[in-house]
Design an enzyme around this catalytic site. Structure first.
Site, PDB file in Angstrom:
ATOM      1  NE  ARG A  39       7.086  -0.373  10.069  1.00 31.66           N
ATOM      2  CZ  ARG A  39       5.839  -0.350   9.615  1.00 31.66           C
ATOM      3  NH1 ARG A  39       5.565   0.231   8.454  1.00 31.66           N
ATOM      4  NH2 ARG A  39       4.864  -0.910  10.295  1.00 31.66           N
ATOM      5  NE  ARG A  74      -3.703  -1.205  10.674  1.00 27.71           N
ATOM      6  CZ  ARG A  74      -2.606  -0.585  10.289  1.00 27.71           C
ATOM      7  NH1 ARG A  74      -2.666   0.431   9.483  1.00 27.71           N
ATOM      8  NH2 ARG A  74      -1.424  -0.994  10.702  1.00 27.71           N
ATOM      9  NE  ARG A 128       7.800  -2.358   5.533  1.00 32.97           N
ATOM     10  CZ  ARG A 128       6.494  -2.193   5.743  1.00 32.97           C
ATOM     11  NH1 ARG A 128       5.712  -1.749   4.787  1.00 32.97           N
ATOM     12  NH2 ARG A 128       5.976  -2.505   6.914  1.00 32.97           N
ATOM     13  NE  ARG A 170       2.943  -4.506  11.508  1.00 27.10           N
ATOM     14  CZ  ARG A 170       3.835  -4.362  10.522  1.00 27.10           C
ATOM     15  NH1 ARG A 170       4.997  -4.987  10.572  1.00 27.10           N
ATOM     16  NH2 ARG A 170       3.563  -3.589   9.508  1.00 27.10           N
ATOM     17  CE  LYS A 198      -2.055  -0.954   3.923  1.00 25.09           C
ATOM     18  NZ  LYS A 198      -1.304  -2.151   4.337  1.00 25.09           N
TER      19      LYS A 198
HETATM   20  P1  AMP Z   1       1.624   0.492   9.476  1.00 26.67           P
HETATM   21  O1  AMP Z   1       2.778   1.370   9.146  1.00 26.67           O
HETATM   22  O2  AMP Z   1       0.342   0.900   8.745  1.00 26.67           O
HETATM   23  O3  AMP Z   1       1.928  -0.975   9.321  1.00 26.67           O
HETATM   24  O4  AMP Z   1       1.296   0.728  11.022  1.00 26.67           O
HETATM   25  C1  AMP Z   1       2.220   0.411  12.020  1.00 26.67           C
HETATM   26  C2  AMP Z   1       1.534   0.386  13.382  1.00 26.67           C
HETATM   27  O5  AMP Z   1       0.983   1.678  13.655  1.00 26.67           O
HETATM   28  C3  AMP Z   1       0.357  -0.567  13.490  1.00 26.67           C
HETATM   29  O6  AMP Z   1       0.777  -1.875  13.822  1.00 26.67           O
HETATM   30  C4  AMP Z   1      -0.440   0.091  14.612  1.00 26.67           C
HETATM   31  O7  AMP Z   1       0.156  -0.165  15.857  1.00 26.67           O
HETATM   32  C5  AMP Z   1      -0.272   1.569  14.316  1.00 26.67           C
HETATM   33  N1  AMP Z   1      -1.312   2.094  13.424  1.00 26.67           N
HETATM   34  C6  AMP Z   1      -1.171   2.561  12.156  1.00 26.67           C
HETATM   35  N2  AMP Z   1      -2.336   2.974  11.645  1.00 26.67           N
HETATM   36  C7  AMP Z   1      -3.261   2.759  12.629  1.00 26.67           C
HETATM   37  C8  AMP Z   1      -4.673   2.973  12.721  1.00 26.67           C
HETATM   38  N3  AMP Z   1      -5.382   3.476  11.702  1.00 26.67           N
HETATM   39  N4  AMP Z   1      -5.277   2.645  13.886  1.00 26.67           N
HETATM   40  C9  AMP Z   1      -4.593   2.144  14.937  1.00 26.67           C
HETATM   41  N5  AMP Z   1      -3.274   1.898  14.904  1.00 26.67           N
HETATM   42  C10 AMP Z   1      -2.603   2.211  13.769  1.00 26.67           C
END
Ligand code: AMP
Length: 218
Positions: free
Chosen positions: A155, A87, A122, A166, A15
């Site tokens: 990360r 989410r 990544r 996740r 994404k």
């Molecule tokens: P991502 O970079 O989208 O994989 O997000 C990394 C982490 O950020 C996730 O595992 C959540 O802990 C937090 N996170 C990101 N977006 C959201 C969201 N919309 N709602 C809640 N937690 C989020």
């Protein structure tokens, strides 16, 4: 066309990479709640410190924190791509309650093997945030960003055990989000297997079809 899109899909579906490509080529702003949260952590803000406890465990950050952050960065009068938001059902409802209109929610479909391979390879530029992959999108010089020369990092939550958590959280929450957009006739699915350019073309086709549909219905 100034579109408002949501990219849905598990971590590692591509994404972020695709949203970057659309931002560059179409000018629609890429907003990743994960990136915004990581910036807050870097700044050591109060919100960032709270969010980090959840993120390190692969859990979702509480809705009110994420929504506050998103609202500070979203300009609903222009085209945008939301990546990593909503989410869960509550977040989708909040967008609607705030009258933030969305044209399409595009669901990235991808196999578990692809996810693990993408996430474990990544790497991200610590300066400009550009996304690389050791095999699929390698930087010209190992460990260094092509764009800005910044150092690349992995990360914390791209380590295997956290990845599994996740994915589990994602699967549990996302069904209701998909249903929400399907009921509103906004849900489109694409295969997110293969190279970024191929995925780009699939999404572009969905967008062109949508534009034509909109013209036909006036
Ligand atoms: P991502 O970079 O989208 O994989 O997000 C990394 C982490 O950020 C996730 O595992 C959540 O802990 C937090 N996170 C990101 N977006 C959201 C969201 N919309 N709602 C809640 N937690 C989020």
């Amino acid at each position: 066309m100034n579109l408002k899109l949501i990219f849905l899909g598990p971590p590692g579906a591509g994404k972020g990479t695709l949203a970057d490509m659309f931002e560059e080529r179409k000018g629609w702003k890429h907003l990743s709640t994960g990136d915004l949260l990581r910036e807050e952590i870097k700044k050591k803000s109060e919100l960032g410190l709270k969010a980090k406890e959840y993120m390190d465990k692969g859990l979702l950050v509480p809705d009110e924190l994420v929504v506050e952050l998103l609202k500070n960065h979203l300009d609903a009068s222009k085209g945008f791509i939301l990546d990593g938001f909503p989410r869960n059902l509550r977040q989708a409802q909040i967008l609607e309650e705030e009258r933030i209109e969305v044209d399409l929610a595009i669901n990235f479909k991808v196999s578990a093997e692809t996810i693990i391979s993408r996430l474990s390879g990544r790497r991200i530029c610590s300066r400009c945030g550009r996304i690389y992959h050791l095999i699929n999108i390698p930087p010209k010089k190992e460990g260094i960003c092509d764009e800005c020369g910044g150092p690349l990092y992995q990360r914390e939550d791209d380590k295997e055990e956290v990845i599994r958590k996740r994915l589990e959280v994602y699967e549990k929450e996302i069904a209701e989000v998909l249903k929400f957009y399907k009921e509103r006739n906004k849900l489109k699915e694409i295969s997110a297997e293969g190279q970024a350019e191929e995925i780009y073309k699939r999404i572009e086709k969905v967008i062109v079809d949508y534009g034509q549909e909109r013209e036909n219905t006036g």
